[in-house]
Design an enzyme around this catalytic site. Structure first.
Site, PDB file in Angstrom:
ATOM      1  N   SER A 110       0.843  -1.193   0.000  1.00 45.74           N
ATOM      2  CA  SER A 110       0.000   0.000   0.000  1.00 45.74           C
ATOM      3  C   SER A 110       0.881   1.246   0.000  1.00 45.74           C
ATOM      4  O   SER A 110       1.680   1.431  -0.920  1.00 45.74           O
ATOM      5  CB  SER A 110      -0.964  -0.029   1.195  1.00 45.74           C
ATOM      6  OG  SER A 110      -1.963   0.949   1.063  1.00 45.74           O
ATOM      7  N   GLU A 207      -2.026  -2.018  -8.274  1.00 47.18           N
ATOM      8  CA  GLU A 207      -3.202  -2.337  -7.450  1.00 47.18           C
ATOM      9  C   GLU A 207      -3.609  -1.067  -6.731  1.00 47.18           C
ATOM     10  O   GLU A 207      -2.829  -0.118  -6.645  1.00 47.18           O
ATOM     11  CB  GLU A 207      -2.889  -3.460  -6.461  1.00 47.18           C
ATOM     12  CG  GLU A 207      -1.868  -3.120  -5.373  1.00 47.18           C
ATOM     13  CD  GLU A 207      -2.436  -2.351  -4.173  1.00 47.18           C
ATOM     14  OE1 GLU A 207      -3.606  -2.564  -3.816  1.00 47.18           O
ATOM     15  OE2 GLU A 207      -1.697  -1.513  -3.616  1.00 47.18           O
ATOM     16  N   HIS A 277      -5.374  -4.932  -1.638  1.00 45.36           N
ATOM     17  CA  HIS A 277      -6.224  -4.659  -0.481  1.00 45.36           C
ATOM     18  C   HIS A 277      -7.423  -5.597  -0.404  1.00 45.36           C
ATOM     19  O   HIS A 277      -8.579  -5.169  -0.485  1.00 45.36           O
ATOM     20  CB  HIS A 277      -6.695  -3.208  -0.525  1.00 45.36           C
ATOM     21  CG  HIS A 277      -5.612  -2.200  -0.325  1.00 45.36           C
ATOM     22  ND1 HIS A 277      -4.714  -1.865  -1.315  1.00 45.36           N
ATOM     23  CD2 HIS A 277      -5.276  -1.445   0.761  1.00 45.36           C
ATOM     24  CE1 HIS A 277      -3.879  -0.939  -0.853  1.00 45.36           C
ATOM     25  NE2 HIS A 277      -4.197  -0.670   0.390  1.00 45.36           N
TER      26      HIS A 277
END
Length: 306
Positions: A110, A207, A277
């Site tokens: 992330s 992503e 996620h």
């Protein structure tokens, strides 16, 4: 290929840091039981319990915390407790020679993407795109998410095909190249900085979470105009979670959006990988050679540790 850190052994000590936002302490506590279950000891950095607005303490504290873990010879791996926001704020304050002189496992995803990119390019070190510890403390995490930590103990190739999740070929082809990337937002934020992601002759992983299709479109277009797709060897599309459009927008599906960018690509592009996620978050090494076979819908990784 980049330098690979040494594998972990039972009894090793790992460091836990929060280079971005503060972790959920309740979820982190559950994850610490998992770390102990792996046969590891751990040392908590100051940043893990620090808080300064939406950051895990000041920039100075987070830099000091991370670099102490890198320098400490008793620490064999560094796990990020959380993502959120703030990694990019400290990227230009880190000493990347420390990472190169003290190669060890660095694990997170992330917001941590910015540090993966910086360490990979300035320290020539393989790092690991995998779930932050606090995300492991949520309910109903699939067993495969936990099992991916085994690659840190036993060097092994990772073989991802449709036995793990349904995959879709957007552009055909087969290539072997190093893999880079991570969170789409953070990759775009690297553009124009000295930490700008280098996709030349590399497979690019993307992503993200919480972006509407129009926002994903804008970020894909930013990478396109920066010639990151033109220069790459292929594209791996991971999870794009909570990507629902606003009620007032006429948005394409994500499949249609990705197809509009890559259908005429003369390079392999495959979507549907569980990197990102979601509860199933497959941990992988960045910087190693991979084989992306879009015809057979297979992605194979070389080991990330020695």
């Amino acid at each position: 290929m980049k330098q690979r850190p040494m594998r972990l052994q039972k009894g090793d000590t790992v460091g836990i840091v929060a280079p971005a936002s503060p972790p959920n302490q309740q979820q982190l506590t559950k994850a610490l039981d998992f770390i102990e279950g792996l046969g590891l000891q751990y040392v908590m950095g100051e940043s893990v319990t620090a808080k300064e607005h939406y950051l895990a303490g000041s920039d100075e504290l987070r830099v000091r915390d991370l670099q102490r873990m890198v320098e400490d010879p008793s620490i064999r791996a560094i796990f990020c407790a959380s993502g959120g926001y703030g990694s990019a704020r400290i990227a230009d304050q880190l000493d990347y020679m420390l990472f190169e002189e003290n190669p060890k496992i660095f694990w997170g995803f992330s917001d941590i993407t910015f540090l993966h990119t910086a360490i990979g390019e300035l320290s020539n070190l393989v790092t690991f795109h995998g779930p932050t510890l606090s995300s492991l403390g949520r309910e109903d995490i699939p067993e495969r998410t936990y099992l991916m930590f085994e690659q840190l103990f036993n060097p092994a190739e990772i073989y991802y095909d449709e036995r793990i999740s349904p995959l879709q070929t957007i552009a055909k082809g087969r290539v072997r190249a190093p893999i880079v990337g991570g969170n789409l937002t953070l990759l775009c934020e690297s553009l124009g900085t000295k930490f700008e992601v280098d996709t030349a002759n590399k497979v690019l992983l993307i992503e993200d979470i919480g972006l509407e299709p129009a926002q994903i479109d804008a970020k894909l277009n930013q990478l396109r105009m920066a010639r990151k797709f033109e220069h790459c060897a292929g594209v791996v599309i991971g999870s794009f979670t909570h990507a629902e459009p606003c009620d007032y927008t006429d948005s394409p599906s994500l499949d249609a959006l990705f197809t509009s960018y890559f259908k005429d690509f003369n390079k392999p592009v495959v979507s549907g990988f569980k990197f990102g996620h979601e509860d199933l978050n497959v941990g992988i090494p960045l910087g190693v050679d991979v084989i992306l076979d879009a015809d057979e819908k297979v992605l194979a990784f070389l080991p990330g540790v020695e």
